[in-house]
Design an enzyme around this catalytic site. Structure first.
Site, PDB file in Angstrom:
ATOM      1  N   SER A 135       1.308  -7.555  -0.864  1.00 26.08           N
ATOM      2  CA  SER A 135       2.046  -8.550  -0.071  1.00 26.08           C
ATOM      3  C   SER A 135       1.208  -9.767   0.308  1.00 26.08           C
ATOM      4  O   SER A 135       1.752 -10.761   0.787  1.00 26.08           O
ATOM      5  CB  SER A 135       2.680  -7.921   1.172  1.00 26.08           C
ATOM      6  OG  SER A 135       1.763  -7.782   2.222  1.00 26.08           O
ATOM      7  N   THR A 159       0.826  -1.210   0.000  1.00 25.31           N
ATOM      8  CA  THR A 159       0.000   0.000   0.000  1.00 25.31           C
ATOM      9  C   THR A 159       0.853   1.249   0.000  1.00 25.31           C
ATOM     10  O   THR A 159       0.446   2.288  -0.517  1.00 25.31           O
ATOM     11  CB  THR A 159      -0.919  -0.021   1.249  1.00 25.31           C
ATOM     12  OG1 THR A 159      -1.805  -1.119   1.098  1.00 25.31           O
ATOM     13  CG2 THR A 159      -1.723   1.251   1.407  1.00 25.31           C
TER      14      THR A 159
HETATM   15  C1  SIN Z   1      -1.006  -2.965   2.893  1.00 22.87           C
HETATM   16  O1  SIN Z   1       0.122  -2.752   2.510  1.00 22.87           O
HETATM   17  O2  SIN Z   1      -1.475  -2.360   3.896  1.00 22.87           O
HETATM   18  C2  SIN Z   1      -1.955  -3.925   2.244  1.00 22.87           C
HETATM   19  C3  SIN Z   1      -1.484  -4.475   0.964  1.00 22.87           C
HETATM   20  C4  SIN Z   1      -0.223  -5.255   1.074  1.00 22.87           C
HETATM   21  O3  SIN Z   1       0.023  -5.889   2.112  1.00 22.87           O
HETATM   22  O4  SIN Z   1       0.533  -5.268   0.091  1.00 22.87           O
END
Ligand code: SIN
Length: 318
Positions: free
Chosen positions: A69, A23
């Site tokens: 992720s 994110t």
């Molecule tokens: C995030 O980063 O908060 C959610 C998406 C991810 O883990 O890549």
């Protein structure tokens, strides 16, 4: 992968920033949309450029992956561990920052600390809001992470999110939405806080013996198959029986309370053990450990960290 951005001068202070997505690199069509974005959209070089206070630092940025992720995989872990190890071996590198999604950050952090146990800082950072959001938290988290990675005396794999520094061996994502989404388990607090670039430390940096990045197979097929299964009301052993028949190599049970397992899983668990498959118990409680089970190898770990630990155990056994 190629380095994308180099800022200059004091080479002995170089911090390498490795982008893997998340994110923190997410983008949405609307600045008020905090959930409907695409993770891993922006390059790590652009994340660095978006923080003017980083312009004066000696930084290198390189894109190793561009993932949400939730989709992290073992081959990417192997590449990441090797790449971080290479950078840490460079005398001019003070530390490494990894931009990562929050969802599996704790698994990556645990793995890296166990295989690298670095004497320099390796700092994972992330964000709960995409880069396009009104309240984007990525820029401050990245700035804080670079401060920790460049600081004198810091060592080991840590995570820096929302001004708090967590041990890579302890952190757990415990909130799905809040900016301070992490805690440490079992019953531990942050190692430090970052305030205006200054680190205030409460506890020791993570320590341990490095297993070595070469332990990790480059190809996902070389990794042992280890699953996590929760014990819950109405549990059913059929999933376990199917996994055993399909060649499961290790099982982590996310047990109720202080390590108890539903009676409906007992026969299937015993059959797994009899066929030589290790079965480790953890608690599915958000905090605490399995008390009174000193021989339980993962009794103080989260189920997700225990899965990593069990894979490392099996890889070492060969
Ligand atoms: C995030 O980063 O908060 C959610 C998406 C991810 O883990 O890549």
């Amino acid at each position: 992968m190629q380095s994308e951005l180099h800022t200059t001068p004091d080479a002995a202070q170089t911090v390498v920033i490795i982008g893997t997505g998340g994110t923190i690199a997410g983008a949405s069509g609307s600045a008020t949309d905090n959930v409907g974005y695409k993770a891993g959209s922006l390059s790590v070089a652009s994340l660095v450029k978006a923080v003017p206070a980083l312009a004066s630092k000696a930084l290198e940025a390189e894109q190793l992956a561009q993932l949400d992720s939730k989709d992290m995989d073992h081959a990417t872990w192997a590449r990441l561990a090797r790449r971080v190890e290479q950078h840490l071996a460079r005398p001019e590198v003070r530390g490494v920052v990894i931009t990562h999604g929050t969802d599996t950050l704790e698994e990556t952090a645990y793995l890296l600390q166990r295989v690298l146990a670095p004497s320099k800082p390796v700092v994972l950072t992330a964000a709960m809001r995409p880069a396009t959001a009104i309240q984007a938290d990525g820029p401050q988290n990245l700035l804080d992470a670079v401060a920790v990675a460049g600081a004198e005396g810091v060592r080991g794999v840590v995570a820096v999110v929302a001004g708090q520094v967590w041990s890579g061996l302890e952190l757990r994502k415990t909130h799905s939405y809040r900016l301070d989404a992490f805690e440490a388990g079992p019953d531990a607090g942050p190692l430090a806080v970052v305030e205006e670039g200054i680190i205030r430390r409460f506890r020791d940096w993570p320590l341990g013996e490095a297993l070595g990045a070469t332990l990790l197979p480059e190809d996902s097929t070389g990794w042992p198959w280890v699953e996590v299964l929760g014990s819950h009301a109405g549990a059913d052993g059929r999933a376990l029986d199917a996994w055993r028949a399909a060649g499961l190599q290790g099982l982590v049970l996310a047990c109720t309370g202080n390590g108890t397992v539903h009676q409906a899983l007992e026969a299937s668990t015993a059959a797994l053990k009899q066929s030589g498959v290790p079965v480790w118990r953890t608690t599915r409680c958000a905090q605490g450990r399995i008390v009174g089970a000193v021989d339980e190898p993962a009794g103080a770990l989260s189920p997700w960290a225990a899965r990593v630990e069990l894979m490392l155990h099996l890889l070492q056994r060969g």
